[in-house]
Design a protein around this motif. Sequence first.
Motif, PDB file in Angstrom:
ATOM      1  N   LYS A   1     -10.479   3.363   0.471  1.00 62.59           N
ATOM      2  CA  LYS A   1      -9.228   2.662   0.178  1.00 62.59           C
ATOM      3  C   LYS A   1      -8.977   1.525   1.165  1.00 62.59           C
ATOM      4  O   LYS A   1      -8.493   0.457   0.791  1.00 62.59           O
ATOM      5  CB  LYS A   1      -8.055   3.644   0.212  1.00 62.59           C
TER       6      LYS A   1
ATOM      7  N   SER B   1       0.830  -1.202   0.000  1.00 62.09           N
ATOM      8  CA  SER B   1       0.000   0.000   0.000  1.00 62.09           C
ATOM      9  C   SER B   1       0.862   1.249   0.000  1.00 62.09           C
ATOM     10  O   SER B   1       1.981   1.259   0.507  1.00 62.09           O
ATOM     11  CB  SER B   1      -0.920   0.011   1.230  1.00 62.09           C
TER      12      SER B   1
ATOM     13  N   LYS C   1      -9.045 -11.610  -0.869  1.00 59.50           N
ATOM     14  CA  LYS C   1      -8.901 -12.380  -2.111  1.00 59.50           C
ATOM     15  C   LYS C   1      -7.526 -13.026  -2.212  1.00 59.50           C
ATOM     16  O   LYS C   1      -7.391 -14.197  -2.597  1.00 59.50           O
ATOM     17  CB  LYS C   1      -9.141 -11.475  -3.319  1.00 59.50           C
ATOM     18  N   ASN C   2      -6.477 -12.285  -1.848  1.00 57.00           N
ATOM     19  CA  ASN C   2      -5.118 -12.789  -1.990  1.00 57.00           C
ATOM     20  C   ASN C   2      -4.759 -13.838  -0.938  1.00 57.00           C
ATOM     21  O   ASN C   2      -4.058 -14.805  -1.239  1.00 57.00           O
ATOM     22  CB  ASN C   2      -4.123 -11.628  -1.913  1.00 57.00           C
TER      23      ASN C   2
ATOM     24  N   ARG D   1      -9.158  -6.814  -1.202  1.00 59.84           N
ATOM     25  CA  ARG D   1      -8.022  -7.295  -2.010  1.00 59.84           C
ATOM     26  C   ARG D   1      -7.217  -8.335  -1.240  1.00 59.84           C
ATOM     27  O   ARG D   1      -6.834  -9.378  -1.789  1.00 59.84           O
ATOM     28  CB  ARG D   1      -7.138  -6.118  -2.402  1.00 59.84           C
ATOM     29  N   MET D   2      -6.985  -8.070   0.028  1.00 57.64           N
ATOM     30  CA  MET D   2      -6.177  -8.988   0.807  1.00 57.64           C
ATOM     31  C   MET D   2      -6.957 -10.251   1.171  1.00 57.64           C
ATOM     32  O   MET D   2      -6.385 -11.336   1.305  1.00 57.64           O
ATOM     33  CB  MET D   2      -5.637  -8.293   2.050  1.00 57.64           C
TER      34      MET D   2
ATOM     35  N   GLU E   1      -3.024  -3.397   6.210  1.00 56.38           N
ATOM     36  CA  GLU E   1      -2.192  -4.399   5.537  1.00 56.38           C
ATOM     37  C   GLU E   1      -1.237  -5.077   6.526  1.00 56.38           C
ATOM     38  O   GLU E   1      -1.050  -6.298   6.490  1.00 56.38           O
ATOM     39  CB  GLU E   1      -1.412  -3.718   4.413  1.00 56.38           C
TER      40      GLU E   1
ATOM     41  N   LYS F   1     -11.288  -1.314   0.325  1.00 55.71           N
ATOM     42  CA  LYS F   1     -10.776  -1.944  -0.891  1.00 55.71           C
ATOM     43  C   LYS F   1      -9.575  -2.824  -0.570  1.00 55.71           C
ATOM     44  O   LYS F   1      -9.421  -3.925  -1.121  1.00 55.71           O
ATOM     45  CB  LYS F   1     -10.395  -0.855  -1.897  1.00 55.71           C
ATOM     46  N   THR F   2      -8.712  -2.350   0.337  1.00 59.01           N
ATOM     47  CA  THR F   2      -7.549  -3.136   0.747  1.00 59.01           C
ATOM     48  C   THR F   2      -7.977  -4.421   1.441  1.00 59.01           C
ATOM     49  O   THR F   2      -7.397  -5.492   1.213  1.00 59.01           O
ATOM     50  CB  THR F   2      -6.646  -2.312   1.682  1.00 59.01           C
TER      51      THR F   2
END
Length: 320
Positions: free
Chosen positions: A214, A168, A224-225, A221-222, A176, A217-218
């Motif tokens: 944001k 990030s 998903k990862n 995203r994380m 994160e 969204k993070t």
Amino acid sequence: MPDKIAVLIPCYNESKTVAKVIRDMRKALPEAVIYVYDNNSTDGTDEIARKEGAIVRYELQQGKGNVIRSMFRDIDAQCYLMVDGDDTYPAEFAAQMCEKVLKNGTDMVVGDRLSSTYFTENKRPFHNFGNSIVRGSINRLFKSDIKDIMTGYRAMSYRFVKTFPVLSRNFEIETEMTIHAIDKNMQVENVIIEYRDRPEGSESKLNTYADGFKVLKTIMRMFKNYKPLEFFSIIAAVLFVIGMIFFIPVLIHFLEVGTVNKLPTLIVSGFVIMTAIVCWFSGIILSTLVNQHKQDFEFQTQMVINRYKDLFPEEKQETE
């Protein structure tokens, strides 16, 4: 030379408060080396910090995430204490947080604002609501019990700092860091701290809505990862249900009459169900890759530990 304790203070236009933060930290941790990383300040923050005896360095790429990336790359220490330069975190908790890293081997100590004075001191109600949403989301998605996800007050071990991939660029970096520690099964502890709002004249750099989006969204995203099987299974389940809603009436009509009267509906439902199956298998494949990455991470961690022993041989002797 590596430091025993490194106090990391990321700053952007904090001239009104940075001197007090440095003085308070020096009083609380006299053995620590204090680093101020200036992120393009225009109000003389760097000069004030230098006069107070801090080591001042610069990060020209704007954003807190970029600053933390430089800090973690540049500095070697047994314990890292990260604190904001806005004087919202009391220094009297610093020694307790660092002791958990140095004596107990904790990888991350979270300065928990939300269990004490944050909701009464913070004058921005949407920030209070946002913190609660983020904490609940991450603890539910990652099956954890972190009390304050977005705090800027943390003590961290050498192992955590040197294995954390900073992705990030802005304020979502705290989220994160927390998810990385949870996913890699690192030892995380909470220390309840008092929180005080910014003093008059000191302005927050956070944009409630833009930065809040944001952060969310993070999280996605994380998720998903780090949890691809769960992420794609949810999508697959939703698509499968939608496909079946369209398919069942066509099937019932076919069983009653023996003909298909809505061929386009049948085709669309078939494609939706096939997409659901593809999503599910994608989650299985990505989950296998994530597990392989975790194995590689363990090897990387061992290399970091070996380097730590070379940097701090006295710690190795004490352990032996």
